[in-house]
Design a protein around this motif. Sequence first.
Motif, PDB file in Angstrom:
ATOM      1  N   ARG A 291       0.957  -1.190   0.112  1.00 28.71           N
ATOM      2  CA  ARG A 291       0.082  -0.067  -0.133  1.00 28.71           C
ATOM      3  C   ARG A 291       0.922   1.293  -0.180  1.00 28.71           C
ATOM      4  O   ARG A 291       0.901   2.147   0.973  1.00 28.71           O
ATOM      5  CB  ARG A 291      -0.824  -0.053   1.239  1.00 28.71           C
ATOM      6  N   PRO A 292       1.743   1.367  -0.986  1.00 29.29           N
ATOM      7  CA  PRO A 292       2.552   2.553  -1.068  1.00 29.29           C
ATOM      8  C   PRO A 292       1.901   4.087  -0.957  1.00 29.29           C
ATOM      9  O   PRO A 292       2.574   4.699  -0.353  1.00 29.29           O
ATOM     10  CB  PRO A 292       3.496   2.598  -2.320  1.00 29.29           C
ATOM     11  N   GLU A 293       0.971   4.082  -1.804  1.00 30.72           N
ATOM     12  CA  GLU A 293       0.315   5.590  -1.969  1.00 30.72           C
ATOM     13  C   GLU A 293      -0.517   5.714  -0.381  1.00 30.72           C
ATOM     14  O   GLU A 293      -0.122   6.942  -0.043  1.00 30.72           O
ATOM     15  CB  GLU A 293      -0.553   5.389  -2.820  1.00 30.72           C
ATOM     16  N   LYS A 294      -1.111   5.116   0.125  1.00 31.05           N
ATOM     17  CA  LYS A 294      -1.667   5.014   1.438  1.00 31.05           C
ATOM     18  C   LYS A 294      -0.735   5.205   2.501  1.00 31.05           C
ATOM     19  O   LYS A 294      -1.104   6.118   3.329  1.00 31.05           O
ATOM     20  CB  LYS A 294      -2.897   4.187   1.677  1.00 31.05           C
ATOM     21  N   THR A 295       0.319   4.459   2.430  1.00 32.61           N
ATOM     22  CA  THR A 295       1.169   4.721   3.365  1.00 32.61           C
ATOM     23  C   THR A 295       1.828   5.835   3.367  1.00 32.61           C
ATOM     24  O   THR A 295       2.114   6.524   4.490  1.00 32.61           O
ATOM     25  CB  THR A 295       2.256   3.606   3.415  1.00 32.61           C
ATOM     26  N   GLY A 296       2.127   6.369   2.137  1.00 30.44           N
ATOM     27  CA  GLY A 296       2.717   7.944   1.956  1.00 30.44           C
ATOM     28  C   GLY A 296       1.923   8.744   2.619  1.00 30.44           C
ATOM     29  O   GLY A 296       2.022   9.760   3.287  1.00 30.44           O
ATOM     30  N   GLU A 297       0.478   8.470   2.325  1.00 27.54           N
ATOM     31  CA  GLU A 297      -0.533   9.602   3.089  1.00 27.54           C
ATOM     32  C   GLU A 297      -0.257   9.506   4.545  1.00 27.54           C
ATOM     33  O   GLU A 297      -0.349  10.419   5.254  1.00 27.54           O
ATOM     34  CB  GLU A 297      -2.045   9.373   2.672  1.00 27.54           C
ATOM     35  N   ILE A 298      -0.245   8.370   5.093  1.00 31.57           N
ATOM     36  CA  ILE A 298       0.114   8.082   6.464  1.00 31.57           C
ATOM     37  C   ILE A 298       1.123   8.876   7.107  1.00 31.57           C
ATOM     38  O   ILE A 298       1.286   9.433   8.145  1.00 31.57           O
ATOM     39  CB  ILE A 298      -0.137   6.722   7.178  1.00 31.57           C
ATOM     40  N   ALA A 299       2.251   8.735   6.484  1.00 30.25           N
ATOM     41  CA  ALA A 299       3.451   9.136   6.808  1.00 30.25           C
ATOM     42  C   ALA A 299       3.466  10.750   6.754  1.00 30.25           C
ATOM     43  O   ALA A 299       4.128  11.355   7.828  1.00 30.25           O
ATOM     44  CB  ALA A 299       4.678   8.871   5.960  1.00 30.25           C
ATOM     45  N   ARG A 300       2.691  11.257   5.779  1.00 28.65           N
ATOM     46  CA  ARG A 300       2.795  12.694   5.765  1.00 28.65           C
ATOM     47  C   ARG A 300       1.911  13.286   6.957  1.00 28.65           C
ATOM     48  O   ARG A 300       2.161  14.121   7.529  1.00 28.65           O
ATOM     49  CB  ARG A 300       2.135  13.091   4.160  1.00 28.65           C
ATOM     50  N   ALA A 301       0.713  12.531   7.214  1.00 29.16           N
ATOM     51  CA  ALA A 301      -0.063  12.930   8.390  1.00 29.16           C
ATOM     52  C   ALA A 301       0.776  13.099   9.607  1.00 29.16           C
ATOM     53  O   ALA A 301       0.286  13.692  10.481  1.00 29.16           O
ATOM     54  CB  ALA A 301      -1.319  12.062   8.293  1.00 29.16           C
ATOM     55  N   LEU A 302       1.589  11.758   9.694  1.00 29.03           N
ATOM     56  CA  LEU A 302       2.120  11.852  11.026  1.00 29.03           C
ATOM     57  C   LEU A 302       3.596  12.343  10.937  1.00 29.03           C
ATOM     58  O   LEU A 302       4.336  12.137  12.081  1.00 29.03           O
ATOM     59  CB  LEU A 302       2.211  10.286  11.390  1.00 29.03           C
ATOM     60  N   SER A 303       3.942  13.159  10.134  1.00 29.40           N
ATOM     61  CA  SER A 303       5.277  13.610   9.990  1.00 29.40           C
ATOM     62  C   SER A 303       6.382  12.708  10.317  1.00 29.40           C
ATOM     63  O   SER A 303       7.387  12.739  10.859  1.00 29.40           O
ATOM     64  CB  SER A 303       5.558  14.685  10.747  1.00 29.40           C
ATOM     65  N   LEU A 304       6.101  11.369   9.384  1.00 31.21           N
ATOM     66  CA  LEU A 304       6.892  10.005   9.285  1.00 31.21           C
ATOM     67  C   LEU A 304       8.002  10.325   7.940  1.00 31.21           C
ATOM     68  O   LEU A 304       7.429  10.749   7.180  1.00 31.21           O
ATOM     69  CB  LEU A 304       6.321   8.954   9.674  1.00 31.21           C
ATOM     70  N   ASP A 305       9.116   9.519   8.287  1.00 25.51           N
ATOM     71  CA  ASP A 305       9.922   9.499   7.104  1.00 25.51           C
ATOM     72  C   ASP A 305       9.666   8.112   6.190  1.00 25.51           C
ATOM     73  O   ASP A 305      10.042   7.290   6.772  1.00 25.51           O
ATOM     74  CB  ASP A 305      11.644   9.433   7.509  1.00 25.51           C
ATOM     75  N   ALA A 306       9.003   8.378   5.224  1.00 25.76           N
ATOM     76  CA  ALA A 306       8.516   7.268   4.352  1.00 25.76           C
ATOM     77  C   ALA A 306       9.690   6.420   3.879  1.00 25.76           C
ATOM     78  O   ALA A 306       9.650   5.150   3.643  1.00 25.76           O
ATOM     79  CB  ALA A 306       7.612   7.685   3.301  1.00 25.76           C
ATOM     80  N   GLY A 307      11.054   7.051   3.975  1.00 27.51           N
ATOM     81  CA  GLY A 307      12.075   6.250   3.441  1.00 27.51           C
ATOM     82  C   GLY A 307      12.665   5.458   4.394  1.00 27.51           C
ATOM     83  O   GLY A 307      13.465   4.383   4.163  1.00 27.51           O
ATOM     84  N   ASP A 308      12.268   5.644   5.599  1.00 28.14           N
ATOM     85  CA  ASP A 308      12.775   4.810   6.816  1.00 28.14           C
ATOM     86  C   ASP A 308      11.821   4.661   7.866  1.00 28.14           C
ATOM     87  O   ASP A 308      11.755   5.117   8.936  1.00 28.14           O
ATOM     88  CB  ASP A 308      14.259   5.268   7.319  1.00 28.14           C
ATOM     89  N   LEU A 309      10.815   3.907   7.387  1.00 31.57           N
ATOM     90  CA  LEU A 309       9.252   3.902   8.082  1.00 31.57           C
ATOM     91  C   LEU A 309       9.500   3.145   9.264  1.00 31.57           C
ATOM     92  O   LEU A 309       9.037   3.863  10.195  1.00 31.57           O
ATOM     93  CB  LEU A 309       8.413   3.481   7.125  1.00 31.57           C
ATOM     94  N   LEU A 310      10.184   2.275   9.383  1.00 33.85           N
ATOM     95  CA  LEU A 310      10.131   1.524  10.622  1.00 33.85           C
ATOM     96  C   LEU A 310      10.812   2.341  11.862  1.00 33.85           C
ATOM     97  O   LEU A 310      10.127   2.170  12.928  1.00 33.85           O
ATOM     98  CB  LEU A 310      10.910  -0.025  10.540  1.00 33.85           C
ATOM     99  N   THR A 311      12.053   2.841  11.336  1.00 33.90           N
ATOM    100  CA  THR A 311      12.814   3.657  12.350  1.00 33.90           C
ATOM    101  C   THR A 311      11.861   5.095  12.810  1.00 33.90           C
ATOM    102  O   THR A 311      11.729   5.337  14.070  1.00 33.90           O
ATOM    103  CB  THR A 311      14.054   3.948  12.044  1.00 33.90           C
ATOM    104  N   SER A 312      11.422   5.689  11.528  1.00 32.23           N
ATOM    105  CA  SER A 312      10.655   6.765  12.158  1.00 32.23           C
ATOM    106  C   SER A 312       9.456   6.411  12.889  1.00 32.23           C
ATOM    107  O   SER A 312       8.876   7.268  13.635  1.00 32.23           O
ATOM    108  CB  SER A 312      10.236   7.637  10.751  1.00 32.23           C
ATOM    109  N   ALA A 313       8.655   5.403  12.431  1.00 32.94           N
ATOM    110  CA  ALA A 313       7.227   5.400  13.440  1.00 32.94           C
ATOM    111  C   ALA A 313       7.589   4.880  14.739  1.00 32.94           C
ATOM    112  O   ALA A 313       6.861   5.027  15.653  1.00 32.94           O
ATOM    113  CB  ALA A 313       6.442   4.272  12.632  1.00 32.94           C
ATOM    114  N   HIS A 314       8.485   3.885  14.759  1.00 34.64           N
ATOM    115  CA  HIS A 314       9.148   3.397  16.081  1.00 34.64           C
ATOM    116  C   HIS A 314       9.453   4.562  17.076  1.00 34.64           C
ATOM    117  O   HIS A 314       9.219   4.670  18.041  1.00 34.64           O
ATOM    118  CB  HIS A 314      10.363   2.560  16.040  1.00 34.64           C
ATOM    119  N   GLY A 315      10.239   5.817  16.449  1.00 35.17           N
ATOM    120  CA  GLY A 315      10.486   7.005  17.066  1.00 35.17           C
ATOM    121  C   GLY A 315       9.434   7.695  17.598  1.00 35.17           C
ATOM    122  O   GLY A 315       9.187   8.326  18.423  1.00 35.17           O
ATOM    123  N   PHE A 316       8.212   7.696  16.566  1.00 37.60           N
ATOM    124  CA  PHE A 316       6.790   8.443  16.895  1.00 37.60           C
ATOM    125  C   PHE A 316       6.276   7.879  18.118  1.00 37.60           C
ATOM    126  O   PHE A 316       6.004   8.644  19.185  1.00 37.60           O
ATOM    127  CB  PHE A 316       6.021   8.056  15.636  1.00 37.60           C
TER     128      PHE A 316
END
Length: 370
Positions: A291-316
Amino acid sequence: MSGLDRPITLHQPRRLEIGAGSARTLGDWAAGARRPLVIASGPTEQYVARLNLPGDVQVIADVPPEPDLPAFEAVLERARQIEPDLVVGLGGGSVLDIAKLVAAMWDGDQTLRDVAGPNKVAGRRTPLAQVATTAGTGSEAGIRALVTDPETKSKIATESPHLLADIAILDPELTYSVPPAVTAATGIDAMAHCVEAFTNIRAHDLIDGYARMGIDLVGRYLKRAVEDGTDTEARSGMMLASYYGGICLGPVNTAAGHALSYPLGTRLSLPHGLANAIIFPHVLAFNQSSRPEKTGEIARALSLDAGDLLTSAHGFCSDLGVEMRLAAHGADRETLGDWAAEAHAIRRLMDNNPRDMSVDDVAAIYQAAY
Protein backbone atom coordinates in the motif's frame (compact mmCIF):
# COMPACT_ATOMS: atom_id res chain seq x y z
CA MET A 1 -7.85 0.87 -5.15
CA SER A 2 -11.55 1.63 -4.70
CA GLY A 3 -14.13 -0.21 -2.68
CA LEU A 4 -17.14 1.70 -3.93
CA ASP A 5 -18.62 -1.36 -5.65
CA ARG A 6 -18.54 -3.46 -2.47
CA PRO A 7 -21.72 -3.29 -0.36
CA ILE A 8 -21.14 -2.28 3.25
CA THR A 9 -23.35 -1.37 6.19
CA LEU A 10 -22.38 1.52 8.45
CA HIS A 11 -23.81 1.63 11.99
CA GLN A 12 -23.45 4.64 14.29
CA PRO A 13 -25.02 5.57 17.65
CA ARG A 14 -28.38 7.23 17.34
CA ARG A 15 -27.11 10.30 19.13
CA LEU A 16 -23.64 11.72 19.73
CA GLU A 17 -22.74 14.41 22.27
CA ILE A 18 -19.21 15.80 22.11
CA GLY A 19 -17.49 18.67 23.88
CA ALA A 20 -16.36 19.86 27.29
CA GLY A 21 -19.03 19.20 29.90
CA SER A 22 -21.18 17.07 27.59
CA ALA A 23 -21.36 14.24 30.16
CA ARG A 24 -23.86 16.36 32.07
CA THR A 25 -26.36 16.08 29.21
CA LEU A 26 -26.96 12.39 29.89
CA GLY A 27 -29.37 13.10 32.72
CA ASP A 28 -31.80 14.94 30.46
CA TRP A 29 -31.62 12.19 27.86
CA ALA A 30 -32.21 9.54 30.54
CA ALA A 31 -35.20 11.29 32.13
CA GLY A 32 -37.68 8.72 33.37
CA ALA A 33 -35.16 5.97 34.04
CA ARG A 34 -35.86 4.35 37.42
CA ARG A 35 -32.96 1.90 37.83
CA PRO A 36 -29.94 3.06 35.84
CA LEU A 37 -26.93 0.76 36.07
CA VAL A 38 -23.52 2.35 35.56
CA ILE A 39 -20.74 -0.06 34.64
CA ALA A 40 -17.34 1.42 35.39
CA SER A 41 -13.82 0.64 36.54
CA GLY A 42 -12.21 1.87 39.74
CA PRO A 43 -10.72 5.06 38.25
CA THR A 44 -13.89 6.03 36.38
CA GLU A 45 -16.38 5.67 39.24
CA GLN A 46 -15.50 9.23 40.26
CA TYR A 47 -17.41 10.53 37.23
CA VAL A 48 -20.77 8.94 38.00
CA ALA A 49 -22.13 12.09 39.67
CA ARG A 50 -21.36 14.17 36.57
CA LEU A 51 -23.85 12.15 34.56
CA ASN A 52 -26.83 13.62 36.48
CA LEU A 53 -28.71 10.35 36.20
CA PRO A 54 -32.23 10.07 37.60
CA GLY A 55 -33.68 7.26 39.70
CA ASP A 56 -32.01 4.74 41.96
CA VAL A 57 -28.57 4.66 40.39
CA GLN A 58 -26.64 1.41 40.82
CA VAL A 59 -22.91 1.15 40.09
CA ILE A 60 -20.68 -1.81 39.28
CA ALA A 61 -17.20 -0.33 39.41
CA ASP A 62 -14.82 -3.27 39.38
CA VAL A 63 -14.54 -4.19 35.70
CA PRO A 64 -10.88 -5.17 35.26
CA PRO A 65 -8.65 -4.21 32.34
CA GLU A 66 -8.90 -6.81 29.57
CA PRO A 67 -11.80 -8.64 31.27
CA ASP A 68 -12.09 -12.39 30.85
CA LEU A 69 -15.18 -14.58 30.68
CA PRO A 70 -15.55 -15.12 34.47
CA ALA A 71 -15.29 -11.36 35.05
CA PHE A 72 -18.00 -10.70 32.48
CA GLU A 73 -20.25 -13.40 33.89
CA ALA A 74 -19.91 -11.92 37.38
CA VAL A 75 -21.02 -8.51 36.13
CA LEU A 76 -23.87 -10.05 34.14
CA GLU A 77 -25.17 -11.91 37.19
CA ARG A 78 -25.15 -8.75 39.29
CA ALA A 79 -26.98 -6.89 36.52
CA ARG A 80 -29.67 -9.56 36.49
CA GLN A 81 -30.21 -8.97 40.19
CA ILE A 82 -30.51 -5.21 39.63
CA GLU A 83 -32.85 -5.47 36.61
CA PRO A 84 -31.82 -2.10 35.14
CA ASP A 85 -33.96 -0.10 32.73
CA LEU A 86 -30.86 1.75 31.48
CA VAL A 87 -27.25 0.57 31.17
CA VAL A 88 -24.44 3.13 31.10
CA GLY A 89 -20.87 2.27 30.20
CA LEU A 90 -18.45 4.71 31.83
CA GLY A 91 -14.82 3.99 31.02
CA GLY A 92 -12.38 2.76 28.42
CA GLY A 93 -12.91 0.09 25.82
CA SER A 94 -13.11 -2.88 28.18
CA VAL A 95 -15.83 -1.23 30.27
CA LEU A 96 -17.79 -0.13 27.21
CA ASP A 97 -17.64 -3.63 25.72
CA ILE A 98 -18.95 -5.16 28.94
CA ALA A 99 -21.75 -2.58 29.08
CA LYS A 100 -22.81 -3.46 25.53
CA LEU A 101 -23.04 -7.13 26.35
CA VAL A 102 -24.85 -6.57 29.64
CA ALA A 103 -27.47 -4.33 28.01
CA ALA A 104 -28.12 -6.95 25.36
CA MET A 105 -28.00 -10.07 27.54
CA TRP A 106 -29.11 -9.45 31.14
CA ASP A 107 -32.80 -9.94 30.34
CA GLY A 108 -32.31 -13.21 28.43
CA ASP A 109 -30.76 -16.63 28.71
CA GLN A 110 -28.00 -16.45 26.08
CA THR A 111 -24.42 -17.07 27.16
CA LEU A 112 -21.42 -15.29 25.73
CA ARG A 113 -20.46 -18.36 23.75
CA ASP A 114 -23.99 -18.40 22.31
CA VAL A 115 -23.54 -14.90 20.89
CA ALA A 116 -19.91 -15.17 19.75
CA GLY A 117 -19.52 -14.25 16.10
CA PRO A 118 -21.74 -12.04 13.93
CA ASN A 119 -25.45 -11.41 14.42
CA LYS A 120 -26.27 -13.97 17.10
CA VAL A 121 -27.53 -11.60 19.81
CA ALA A 122 -31.26 -11.83 20.46
CA GLY A 123 -33.27 -8.75 19.61
CA ARG A 124 -34.21 -7.53 23.11
CA ARG A 125 -31.99 -4.78 24.45
CA THR A 126 -32.11 -2.39 27.39
CA PRO A 127 -31.36 1.25 26.43
CA LEU A 128 -27.61 1.80 26.33
CA ALA A 129 -25.51 4.93 26.89
CA GLN A 130 -21.75 4.88 26.35
CA VAL A 131 -19.57 7.52 28.01
CA ALA A 132 -15.93 7.22 27.00
CA THR A 133 -13.17 8.18 29.44
CA THR A 134 -10.23 7.38 27.16
CA ALA A 135 -9.43 8.15 23.53
CA GLY A 136 -8.39 4.83 22.06
CA THR A 137 -10.72 1.94 21.29
CA GLY A 138 -13.66 3.87 19.86
CA SER A 139 -15.88 1.17 21.37
CA GLU A 140 -18.63 3.73 21.95
CA ALA A 141 -19.08 3.97 18.17
CA GLY A 142 -19.31 0.32 17.25
CA ILE A 143 -21.15 -2.97 17.29
CA ARG A 144 -18.34 -5.27 18.53
CA ALA A 145 -17.35 -6.47 21.99
CA LEU A 146 -14.31 -8.53 22.99
CA VAL A 147 -13.85 -10.69 26.08
CA THR A 148 -10.87 -12.94 26.81
CA ASP A 149 -11.38 -16.70 26.91
CA PRO A 150 -9.34 -17.86 29.94
CA GLU A 151 -8.94 -21.35 28.48
CA THR A 152 -7.50 -20.42 25.09
CA LYS A 153 -6.19 -16.93 25.97
CA SER A 154 -7.90 -15.71 22.81
CA LYS A 155 -10.60 -13.10 22.32
CA ILE A 156 -14.26 -14.05 22.14
CA ALA A 157 -15.60 -11.56 19.59
CA THR A 158 -19.28 -10.66 19.41
CA GLU A 159 -20.72 -8.47 16.67
CA SER A 160 -24.31 -7.27 16.45
CA PRO A 161 -26.31 -4.10 15.77
CA HIS A 162 -27.97 -4.83 19.14
CA LEU A 163 -24.68 -3.78 20.79
CA LEU A 164 -24.89 -0.26 19.36
CA ALA A 165 -25.31 2.63 21.79
CA ASP A 166 -28.45 4.74 21.80
CA ILE A 167 -26.28 7.68 22.86
CA ALA A 168 -22.52 8.13 22.94
CA ILE A 169 -20.84 10.92 24.87
CA LEU A 170 -17.31 12.22 24.27
CA ASP A 171 -16.47 14.65 27.07
CA PRO A 172 -12.77 15.61 27.02
CA GLU A 173 -12.93 16.64 30.67
CA LEU A 174 -13.27 12.95 31.61
CA THR A 175 -9.87 12.25 30.03
CA TYR A 176 -7.90 14.94 31.90
CA SER A 177 -6.70 12.47 34.53
CA VAL A 178 -5.48 9.83 32.05
CA PRO A 179 -1.68 9.59 32.58
CA PRO A 180 0.65 10.59 29.71
CA ALA A 181 1.82 7.03 29.00
CA VAL A 182 -1.77 5.77 28.80
CA THR A 183 -2.78 8.76 26.69
CA ALA A 184 0.03 7.91 24.26
CA ALA A 185 -0.74 4.20 24.03
CA THR A 186 -4.50 4.60 23.65
CA GLY A 187 -3.97 7.36 21.10
CA ILE A 188 -1.76 5.08 19.02
CA ASP A 189 -4.46 2.42 19.28
CA ALA A 190 -7.00 4.88 17.84
CA MET A 191 -4.56 5.64 15.03
CA ALA A 192 -3.99 1.90 14.42
CA HIS A 193 -7.72 1.38 13.93
CA CYS A 194 -7.76 4.05 11.25
CA VAL A 195 -4.50 2.92 9.62
CA GLU A 196 -5.41 -0.76 9.52
CA ALA A 197 -8.85 -0.04 8.04
CA PHE A 198 -7.31 2.41 5.54
CA THR A 199 -4.77 -0.14 4.24
CA ASN A 200 -7.10 -3.15 4.59
CA ILE A 201 -7.96 -5.40 1.64
CA ARG A 202 -11.61 -4.64 2.52
CA ALA A 203 -11.05 -0.88 2.48
CA HIS A 204 -13.96 1.23 1.25
CA ASP A 205 -13.95 4.84 0.07
CA LEU A 206 -16.55 5.83 2.66
CA ILE A 207 -14.49 4.42 5.51
CA ASP A 208 -11.28 5.82 4.01
CA GLY A 209 -12.73 9.27 4.68
CA TYR A 210 -13.18 8.57 8.38
CA ALA A 211 -9.74 6.93 8.53
CA ARG A 212 -8.04 9.94 6.94
CA MET A 213 -9.74 12.31 9.38
CA GLY A 214 -8.74 10.14 12.33
CA ILE A 215 -5.10 9.87 11.27
CA ASP A 216 -4.94 13.61 10.67
CA LEU A 217 -6.35 14.34 14.15
CA VAL A 218 -3.77 12.05 15.77
CA GLY A 219 -0.99 13.79 13.89
CA ARG A 220 -2.21 17.16 15.13
CA TYR A 221 -3.26 16.43 18.68
CA LEU A 222 -1.73 13.32 20.24
CA LYS A 223 1.58 14.91 21.19
CA ARG A 224 -0.25 17.89 22.69
CA ALA A 225 -2.56 15.65 24.73
CA VAL A 226 0.43 13.71 26.08
CA GLU A 227 2.31 16.87 27.02
CA ASP A 228 -0.67 18.61 28.65
CA GLY A 229 -3.52 16.42 29.83
CA THR A 230 -5.78 19.43 30.37
CA ASP A 231 -5.43 20.72 26.81
CA THR A 232 -9.15 20.55 26.06
CA GLU A 233 -8.80 21.05 22.32
CA ALA A 234 -6.22 18.27 22.04
CA ARG A 235 -8.27 15.95 24.24
CA SER A 236 -11.37 16.66 22.12
CA GLY A 237 -9.42 16.02 18.94
CA MET A 238 -8.20 12.68 20.22
CA MET A 239 -11.68 11.63 21.35
CA LEU A 240 -12.97 12.37 17.87
CA ALA A 241 -10.06 10.45 16.32
CA SER A 242 -10.95 7.51 18.54
CA TYR A 243 -14.59 7.73 17.51
CA TYR A 244 -13.63 7.76 13.83
CA GLY A 245 -11.47 4.70 14.47
CA GLY A 246 -14.45 2.97 16.03
CA ILE A 247 -16.52 3.69 12.92
CA CYS A 248 -13.75 2.14 10.80
CA LEU A 249 -13.97 -1.09 12.78
CA GLY A 250 -17.57 -1.82 11.84
CA PRO A 251 -17.67 -2.43 8.09
CA VAL A 252 -13.91 -2.90 7.52
CA ASN A 253 -12.19 -3.90 10.80
CA THR A 254 -8.50 -4.12 11.57
CA ALA A 255 -5.85 -6.50 10.22
CA ALA A 256 -2.48 -8.00 11.18
CA GLY A 257 -1.55 -5.24 13.64
CA HIS A 258 -4.36 -6.12 15.99
CA ALA A 259 -3.92 -9.85 15.46
CA LEU A 260 -0.30 -9.54 16.61
CA SER A 261 -1.27 -7.36 19.56
CA TYR A 262 -3.79 -9.79 21.08
CA PRO A 263 -1.27 -12.36 22.40
CA LEU A 264 0.58 -9.51 24.10
CA GLY A 265 -2.60 -8.59 25.94
CA THR A 266 -3.60 -12.10 26.93
CA ARG A 267 -0.11 -13.51 27.64
CA LEU A 268 1.56 -10.45 29.21
CA SER A 269 -1.60 -8.75 30.51
CA LEU A 270 -0.65 -5.62 28.62
CA PRO A 271 -3.37 -3.01 28.14
CA HIS A 272 -4.79 -3.20 24.63
CA GLY A 273 -3.52 0.25 23.65
CA LEU A 274 0.02 -0.48 24.77
CA ALA A 275 0.08 -3.81 22.91
CA ASN A 276 -1.01 -2.09 19.72
CA ALA A 277 1.52 0.71 20.15
CA ILE A 278 4.37 -1.80 20.37
CA ILE A 279 3.27 -3.60 17.20
CA PHE A 280 2.15 -0.60 15.13
CA PRO A 281 5.49 0.50 13.57
CA HIS A 282 6.43 -3.02 12.54
CA VAL A 283 3.20 -3.85 10.71
CA LEU A 284 3.00 -0.39 9.13
CA ALA A 285 6.47 -0.92 7.64
CA PHE A 286 5.73 -4.54 6.68
CA ASN A 287 2.67 -3.47 4.66
CA GLN A 288 4.30 -0.46 3.01
CA SER A 289 5.18 -2.27 -0.23
CA SER A 290 1.57 -3.40 -0.69
CA ARG A 291 0.00 0.00 0.00
CA PRO A 292 2.68 2.55 -1.00
CA GLU A 293 0.34 5.45 -1.79
CA LYS A 294 -1.80 5.11 1.31
CA THR A 295 1.26 4.54 3.48
CA GLY A 296 2.68 7.75 2.04
CA GLU A 297 -0.47 9.59 3.15
CA ILE A 298 -0.11 8.14 6.63
CA ALA A 299 3.55 9.16 6.80
CA ARG A 300 2.75 12.72 5.78
CA ALA A 301 -0.08 13.06 8.30
CA LEU A 302 2.16 11.83 11.13
CA SER A 303 5.33 13.59 9.89
CA LEU A 304 7.12 10.26 9.41
CA ASP A 305 10.01 9.52 7.07
CA ALA A 306 8.57 7.17 4.43
CA GLY A 307 12.11 6.29 3.35
CA ASP A 308 12.91 4.75 6.73
CA LEU A 309 9.43 4.04 7.95
CA LEU A 310 10.12 1.48 10.66
CA THR A 311 12.68 3.65 12.42
CA SER A 312 10.57 6.76 12.04
CA ALA A 313 7.32 5.17 13.23
CA HIS A 314 9.13 3.50 16.14
CA GLY A 315 10.53 6.89 17.11
CA PHE A 316 7.07 8.46 16.86
CA CYS A 317 5.78 6.01 19.47
CA SER A 318 8.81 5.99 21.76
CA ASP A 319 9.05 9.79 21.73
CA LEU A 320 5.55 9.84 23.22
CA GLY A 321 6.88 7.84 26.17
CA VAL A 322 5.79 4.34 25.15
CA GLU A 323 8.14 1.55 26.27
CA MET A 324 8.47 -0.33 22.99
CA ARG A 325 10.58 -3.34 24.08
CA LEU A 326 8.73 -6.55 24.77
CA ALA A 327 11.58 -7.61 27.05
CA ALA A 328 10.83 -4.67 29.31
CA HIS A 329 7.26 -5.93 29.69
CA GLY A 330 8.29 -9.40 30.82
CA ALA A 331 8.23 -11.30 27.53
CA ASP A 332 10.28 -14.49 27.29
CA ARG A 333 12.07 -14.78 23.95
CA GLU A 334 11.53 -18.55 23.99
CA THR A 335 7.75 -18.12 23.87
CA LEU A 336 7.63 -15.76 20.89
CA GLY A 337 7.28 -18.59 18.38
CA ASP A 338 4.20 -19.90 20.17
CA TRP A 339 2.71 -16.40 20.22
CA ALA A 340 3.41 -16.06 16.50
CA ALA A 341 1.41 -19.20 15.76
CA GLU A 342 -1.39 -17.93 17.96
CA ALA A 343 -1.52 -14.53 16.23
CA HIS A 344 -1.29 -16.09 12.78
CA ALA A 345 -4.35 -18.21 13.57
CA ILE A 346 -6.58 -15.14 14.13
CA ARG A 347 -7.82 -15.33 10.55
CA ARG A 348 -10.74 -12.92 11.04
CA LEU A 349 -8.06 -10.21 11.15
CA MET A 350 -5.04 -11.70 9.38
CA ASP A 351 -7.11 -12.33 6.26
CA ASN A 352 -7.73 -8.58 6.04
CA ASN A 353 -4.04 -7.71 5.79
CA PRO A 354 -2.92 -6.24 2.46
CA ARG A 355 0.25 -8.35 2.42
CA ASP A 356 0.31 -12.05 3.24
CA MET A 357 2.06 -12.65 6.54
CA SER A 358 3.47 -16.07 7.41
CA VAL A 359 4.08 -17.45 10.89
CA ASP A 360 7.79 -16.75 10.34
CA ASP A 361 6.98 -13.14 9.43
CA VAL A 362 5.01 -12.75 12.65
CA ALA A 363 7.81 -14.32 14.66
CA ALA A 364 10.32 -11.95 13.04
CA ILE A 365 8.22 -8.94 14.07
CA TYR A 366 8.02 -10.21 17.65
CA GLN A 367 11.78 -10.74 17.66
CA ALA A 368 12.36 -7.21 16.31
CA ALA A 369 10.06 -5.82 19.01
CA TYR A 370 11.76 -7.84 21.75
